[in-house]
Design an enzyme around this catalytic site. Structure first.
Site, PDB file in Angstrom:
ATOM      1  N   LYS A  22       0.837  -1.216   0.000  1.00  0.00           N
ATOM      2  CA  LYS A  22       0.000   0.000   0.000  1.00  0.00           C
ATOM      3  C   LYS A  22       0.863   1.254   0.000  1.00  0.00           C
ATOM      4  O   LYS A  22       0.606   2.190  -0.761  1.00  0.00           O
ATOM      5  CB  LYS A  22      -0.905  -0.012   1.247  1.00  0.00           C
ATOM      6  CG  LYS A  22      -1.605   1.301   1.505  1.00  0.00           C
ATOM      7  CD  LYS A  22      -2.484   1.237   2.727  1.00  0.00           C
ATOM      8  CE  LYS A  22      -1.808   1.584   4.036  1.00  0.00           C
ATOM      9  NZ  LYS A  22      -1.449   2.997   4.236  1.00  0.00           N
ATOM     10  N   ASN A  23       1.882   1.258   0.861  1.00  0.00           N
ATOM     11  CA  ASN A  23       2.662   2.486   1.009  1.00  0.00           C
ATOM     12  C   ASN A  23       3.577   2.769  -0.178  1.00  0.00           C
ATOM     13  O   ASN A  23       4.221   3.814  -0.235  1.00  0.00           O
ATOM     14  CB  ASN A  23       3.470   2.445   2.307  1.00  0.00           C
ATOM     15  CG  ASN A  23       2.569   2.561   3.530  1.00  0.00           C
ATOM     16  OD1 ASN A  23       1.369   2.815   3.397  1.00  0.00           O
ATOM     17  ND2 ASN A  23       3.131   2.368   4.713  1.00  0.00           N
ATOM     18  N   ARG A  92      -4.409  10.073   5.030  1.00  0.00           N
ATOM     19  CA  ARG A  92      -3.280  10.948   5.280  1.00  0.00           C
ATOM     20  C   ARG A  92      -2.384  11.087   4.037  1.00  0.00           C
ATOM     21  O   ARG A  92      -1.866  12.145   3.725  1.00  0.00           O
ATOM     22  CB  ARG A  92      -2.493  10.339   6.438  1.00  0.00           C
ATOM     23  CG  ARG A  92      -1.072  10.703   6.543  1.00  0.00           C
ATOM     24  CD  ARG A  92      -0.873  11.876   7.414  1.00  0.00           C
ATOM     25  NE  ARG A  92       0.539  12.179   7.569  1.00  0.00           N
ATOM     26  CZ  ARG A  92       0.993  13.276   8.142  1.00  0.00           C
ATOM     27  NH1 ARG A  92       0.161  14.154   8.619  1.00  0.00           N
ATOM     28  NH2 ARG A  92       2.273  13.487   8.243  1.00  0.00           N
ATOM     29  N   CYS A 116      -5.579   7.909   9.821  1.00  0.00           N
ATOM     30  CA  CYS A 116      -5.759   7.231  11.118  1.00  0.00           C
ATOM     31  C   CYS A 116      -5.498   8.196  12.273  1.00  0.00           C
ATOM     32  O   CYS A 116      -4.617   9.044  12.187  1.00  0.00           O
ATOM     33  CB  CYS A 116      -4.772   6.081  11.240  1.00  0.00           C
ATOM     34  SG  CYS A 116      -5.204   4.621  10.313  1.00  0.00           S
ATOM     35  N   ARG A 121       0.274  13.938  13.699  1.00  0.00           N
ATOM     36  CA  ARG A 121       0.662  13.839  12.295  1.00  0.00           C
ATOM     37  C   ARG A 121       0.662  15.187  11.583  1.00  0.00           C
ATOM     38  O   ARG A 121      -0.059  15.405  10.613  1.00  0.00           O
ATOM     39  CB  ARG A 121      -0.218  12.841  11.567  1.00  0.00           C
ATOM     40  CG  ARG A 121      -0.160  11.486  12.200  1.00  0.00           C
ATOM     41  CD  ARG A 121      -0.886  10.444  11.424  1.00  0.00           C
ATOM     42  NE  ARG A 121      -0.035   9.830  10.430  1.00  0.00           N
ATOM     43  CZ  ARG A 121      -0.313   8.661   9.837  1.00  0.00           C
ATOM     44  NH1 ARG A 121      -1.398   8.022  10.135  1.00  0.00           N
ATOM     45  NH2 ARG A 121       0.493   8.162   8.942  1.00  0.00           N
ATOM     46  N   PRO A 122       1.461  16.133  12.068  1.00  0.00           N
ATOM     47  CA  PRO A 122       1.521  17.420  11.387  1.00  0.00           C
ATOM     48  C   PRO A 122       2.212  17.290  10.026  1.00  0.00           C
ATOM     49  O   PRO A 122       2.828  16.256   9.734  1.00  0.00           O
ATOM     50  CB  PRO A 122       2.364  18.273  12.333  1.00  0.00           C
ATOM     51  CG  PRO A 122       3.140  17.328  13.161  1.00  0.00           C
ATOM     52  CD  PRO A 122       2.366  16.048  13.218  1.00  0.00           C
ATOM     53  N   ILE A 123       2.123  18.328   9.229  1.00  0.00           N
ATOM     54  CA  ILE A 123       2.750  18.291   7.898  1.00  0.00           C
ATOM     55  C   ILE A 123       3.766  19.419   7.751  1.00  0.00           C
ATOM     56  O   ILE A 123       4.069  19.848   6.641  1.00  0.00           O
ATOM     57  CB  ILE A 123       1.691  18.336   6.770  1.00  0.00           C
ATOM     58  CG1 ILE A 123       0.730  19.501   6.973  1.00  0.00           C
ATOM     59  CG2 ILE A 123       0.944  17.023   6.668  1.00  0.00           C
ATOM     60  CD1 ILE A 123      -0.134  19.770   5.766  1.00  0.00           C
ATOM     61  N   ASP A 305       4.500   0.313  11.967  1.00  0.00           N
ATOM     62  CA  ASP A 305       3.280  -0.333  11.462  1.00  0.00           C
ATOM     63  C   ASP A 305       3.148  -1.782  11.932  1.00  0.00           C
ATOM     64  O   ASP A 305       2.075  -2.373  11.813  1.00  0.00           O
ATOM     65  CB  ASP A 305       3.252  -0.289   9.925  1.00  0.00           C
ATOM     66  CG  ASP A 305       2.940   1.104   9.408  1.00  0.00           C
ATOM     67  OD1 ASP A 305       2.562   1.969  10.216  1.00  0.00           O
ATOM     68  OD2 ASP A 305       3.073   1.334   8.189  1.00  0.00           O
ATOM     69  N   ARG A 397      -8.397  -0.713   4.540  1.00  0.00           N
ATOM     70  CA  ARG A 397      -7.480   0.285   3.982  1.00  0.00           C
ATOM     71  C   ARG A 397      -6.141  -0.349   3.582  1.00  0.00           C
ATOM     72  O   ARG A 397      -5.458   0.176   2.698  1.00  0.00           O
ATOM     73  CB  ARG A 397      -7.198   1.400   5.010  1.00  0.00           C
ATOM     74  CG  ARG A 397      -8.406   2.263   5.323  1.00  0.00           C
ATOM     75  CD  ARG A 397      -7.999   3.422   6.196  1.00  0.00           C
ATOM     76  NE  ARG A 397      -6.773   3.997   5.684  1.00  0.00           N
ATOM     77  CZ  ARG A 397      -5.757   4.441   6.426  1.00  0.00           C
ATOM     78  NH1 ARG A 397      -5.835   4.411   7.728  1.00  0.00           N
ATOM     79  NH2 ARG A 397      -4.679   4.940   5.879  1.00  0.00           N
TER      80      ARG A 397
HETATM   81  C1  UD1 Z   1       4.185   6.656   6.442  1.00  0.00           C
HETATM   82  C2  UD1 Z   1       3.372   5.421   6.210  1.00  0.00           C
HETATM   83  C3  UD1 Z   1       2.835   4.889   7.534  1.00  0.00           C
HETATM   84  C4  UD1 Z   1       3.983   4.667   8.513  1.00  0.00           C
HETATM   85  C5  UD1 Z   1       4.844   5.920   8.638  1.00  0.00           C
HETATM   86  C6  UD1 Z   1       6.101   5.691   9.457  1.00  0.00           C
HETATM   87  C7  UD1 Z   1       2.460   5.794   4.012  1.00  0.00           C
HETATM   88  C8  UD1 Z   1       1.253   6.028   3.182  1.00  0.00           C
HETATM   89  N1  UD1 Z   1       2.268   5.750   5.337  1.00  0.00           N
HETATM   90  O1  UD1 Z   1       3.328   7.635   7.015  1.00  0.00           O
HETATM   91  O2  UD1 Z   1       2.189   3.640   7.265  1.00  0.00           O
HETATM   92  O3  UD1 Z   1       3.454   4.366   9.786  1.00  0.00           O
HETATM   93  O4  UD1 Z   1       5.268   6.352   7.315  1.00  0.00           O
HETATM   94  O5  UD1 Z   1       6.838   4.648   8.943  1.00  0.00           O
HETATM   95  O6  UD1 Z   1       3.547   5.617   3.508  1.00  0.00           O
HETATM   96  N2  UD1 Z   1       5.844  14.259  11.173  1.00  0.00           N
HETATM   97  C9  UD1 Z   1       5.903  15.583  11.566  1.00  0.00           C
HETATM   98  N3  UD1 Z   1       5.840  16.541  10.593  1.00  0.00           N
HETATM   99  C10 UD1 Z   1       5.741  16.239   9.265  1.00  0.00           C
HETATM  100  C11 UD1 Z   1       5.699  14.890   8.883  1.00  0.00           C
HETATM  101  C12 UD1 Z   1       5.757  13.915   9.868  1.00  0.00           C
HETATM  102  O7  UD1 Z   1       5.995  15.893  12.746  1.00  0.00           O
HETATM  103  O8  UD1 Z   1       5.697  17.167   8.437  1.00  0.00           O
HETATM  104  C13 UD1 Z   1       5.884  13.213  12.206  1.00  0.00           C
HETATM  105  C14 UD1 Z   1       4.595  12.411  12.258  1.00  0.00           C
HETATM  106  O9  UD1 Z   1       3.624  13.056  13.024  1.00  0.00           O
HETATM  107  C15 UD1 Z   1       5.058  11.112  12.865  1.00  0.00           C
HETATM  108  C16 UD1 Z   1       6.477  10.967  12.315  1.00  0.00           C
HETATM  109  O10 UD1 Z   1       6.876  12.266  11.882  1.00  0.00           O
HETATM  110  O11 UD1 Z   1       5.088  11.225  14.259  1.00  0.00           O
HETATM  111  C17 UD1 Z   1       6.601   9.995  11.145  1.00  0.00           C
HETATM  112  O12 UD1 Z   1       5.741  10.401  10.106  1.00  0.00           O
HETATM  113  P1  UD1 Z   1       5.998  10.070   8.579  1.00  0.00           P
HETATM  114  O13 UD1 Z   1       7.274   9.299   8.420  1.00  0.00           O
HETATM  115  O14 UD1 Z   1       5.830  11.319   7.810  1.00  0.00           O
HETATM  116  O15 UD1 Z   1       4.791   9.108   8.289  1.00  0.00           O
HETATM  117  P2  UD1 Z   1       3.771   9.156   7.075  1.00  0.00           P
HETATM  118  O16 UD1 Z   1       4.482   9.511   5.828  1.00  0.00           O
HETATM  119  O17 UD1 Z   1       2.569   9.920   7.469  1.00  0.00           O
END
Ligand code: UD1
Length: 421
Positions: A22-23, A92, A116, A121-123, A305, A397
């Site tokens: 999926k990812n 997300r 989820c 999960r900020p961006i 995960d 999902r």
């Molecule tokens: C991806 C995976 C998810 C997996 C995660 C970590 C996909 C679709 N999803 O999620 O299954 O659990 O990687 O391996 O590929 N963070 C911030 N600011 C940001 C971005 C992230 O603080 O701008 C934090 C998040 O809140 C989290 C951590 O960084 O605590 C890891 O997030 P990230 O690696 O970005 O995960 P995703 O890409 O959302």
């Protein structure tokens, strides 16, 4: 609404073919926006997240067709650069379209993504990374918009190796003249898969699987064909299913190196394992042993995960195991559901202490999120008697036809539509 009716207590036995990751599929589908012509993408599982991603592509003007596990995407007629709330809120990973649209259209306006409830999960890293590429980023409380003349950044340093932020930066840099270097990039295999797809289409990206990724801008990407890597989290979930039920399973169509971070946990818990070119064979012991301490980390560490499925597995192990979650701040939300089956787990902050019980008992429970949902299902298949699991849309999902695969391996899991009651 659908739910699972599970008759637990029988060992899982058999072999399972693992579907595409999926990812990987989600960012690769978003990346198809960058390609002039068709992308033929094999090994795409039928998952609700994949279907939502297809809907976004279609909304943007792409034509997408499915033939079995192959998706053919043609993005020749992309017209728009916006994605509304109804499509963004479903998951997300829709945030990846920000970078893809920036590359394709030079602008983007997308609603805040959903996903989820496993943490804040900020961006911020996605947005500051895009700003480092000289995009003007604005946020009006609902929509994130990008505009302006982007340019390659000598270096973009990520404070944490975020998977999504790395993907967004790769996508948005593919056409920028010059070289962009991402420092502290995520090293997950799914990022390598995305880079392989893009490189096959003509991109120049080096350094996947390392913390430094270099993207040399190219003028255009051409039609291509790609096969998505197997889903390492689904494979690990099936290994947990065999382990928790005292059974044996062969997971086929896997990439062994991607499973390396989880294999030692099964060994420590007393499972017998054989790894060869055809896959991984696991035979559970009479009773699992505790695993002293597991800490989730970015790849190549133990994957966050897999934390929930492994927690369910250790709930019946002999002794006390400790699981520390370092990636997401709220990833133990499923634990109260496991307690319904008799699991003895306490959580303090980001640490779970699992005191293994000899047996779980049947219960009614709900899925709180995707991987937590898988953990609840694992508890139900281990528990003797009939359990009911609600909110299984979370499981849909990320797991294709899970009940059919489990049932074929001797564990009775039935999907029931509410109106059948
Ligand atoms: C991806 C995976 C998810 C997996 C995660 C970590 C996909 C679709 N999803 O999620 O299954 O659990 O990687 O391996 O590929 N963070 C911030 N600011 C940001 C971005 C992230 O603080 O701008 C934090 C998040 O809140 C989290 C951590 O960084 O605590 C890891 O997030 P990230 O690696 O970005 O995960 P995703 O890409 O959302």
């Amino acid at each position: 609404m659908e739910y699972y009716q599970v008759v637990g207590g029988s060992p899982l036995r058999g072999s399972v073919n693992i579907h595409g990751a999926k990812n990987s599929v989600l960012p690769i589908l978003a990346a198809s926006l960058l390609v002039q012509g068709e992308s033929v993408i094999h090994n795409c599982p039928c998952l609700s997240d994949v279907e939502y991603t297809v809907k976004i592509l279609q909304y943007l003007g792409a034509s997408v067709s499915r033939d079995g596990a192959t998706l053919t995407v043609n993005t020749a007629t992309i017209g728009r650069a916006d994605i509304p709330e109804s499509l963004m809120k479903e998951m997300r990973s829709s945030i990846i379209f920000l970078g893809a649209l920036a590359a394709r259209q030079g602008r983007a306006c997308v609603y805040l993504p959903g996903g989820c409830e496993i943490g804040l999960r900020p961006i911020d890293m996605h947005l500051s990374g895009l700003q480092a590429l000289h995009y003007a980023v604005s946020f009006d409380g609902s929509n994130i918009c990008l505009s302006g003349e982007a340019a390659a950044a000598d270096k973009v340093v990520l404070p944490f190796p975020s998977v999504g932020a790395t993907e967004n930066l790769i996508l948005s840099s593919v056409f920028l003249p010059g070289k962009t270097t991402i420092i502290n990039a995520a090293r997950e295999p799914e990022i390598e898969d995305l880079c392989n797809y893009l490189n096959r289409a003509g991109a120049k990206i080096r350094g996947a699987l390392t913390p430094v990724i270099e993207i040399e801008g190219v003028q255009a990407l051409h039609a291509t064909e790609h096969t998505v890597i197997p889903d390492r989290i689904v494979a690990a979930t099936f290994l947990c299913a065999a382990a928790i039920t005292g059974g044996e399973v062969t997971v086929r169509r896997v990439c062994l190196s991607h499973l390396a971070p989880v294999i030692s946990v099964f060994q420590q818990s007393g499972c017998q394992l054989q790894l060869d070119k055809t896959g991984v064979y696991l035979k559970a012991p009479k009773r699992l042993r505790r695993v002293k301490h597991i800490e989730t980390m970015a790849y190549p560490g133990f994957p966050t995960d897999c934390q929930a499925p492994v927690c369910a597995m250790l709930a019946t192990a002999h002794g006390t195991s400790v699981l520390s979650e370092t990636v997401f701040e709220n990833r133990f939300i499923y634990v109260p559901q496991l307690r319904r089956f008799g699991a003895d787990i306490t959580v303090k902050d980001r640490v779970a202490v699992i005191s293994g019980v000899r047996r779980l008992h049947a219960a009614d429970a709900v899925c709180t999120d995707l991987r937590g949902g898988a953990a609840v299902l694992l508890a139900a298949i281990a528990a003797e008697g009939e359990s009911v699991i609600k909110n299984i849309h979370h499981i849909d999902r990320g797991y294709e036809a899970l009940e059919a695969q489990l049932t074929a391996a001797g564990v009775t899991v039935k999907r029931i539509k509410d109106e059948e009651v």
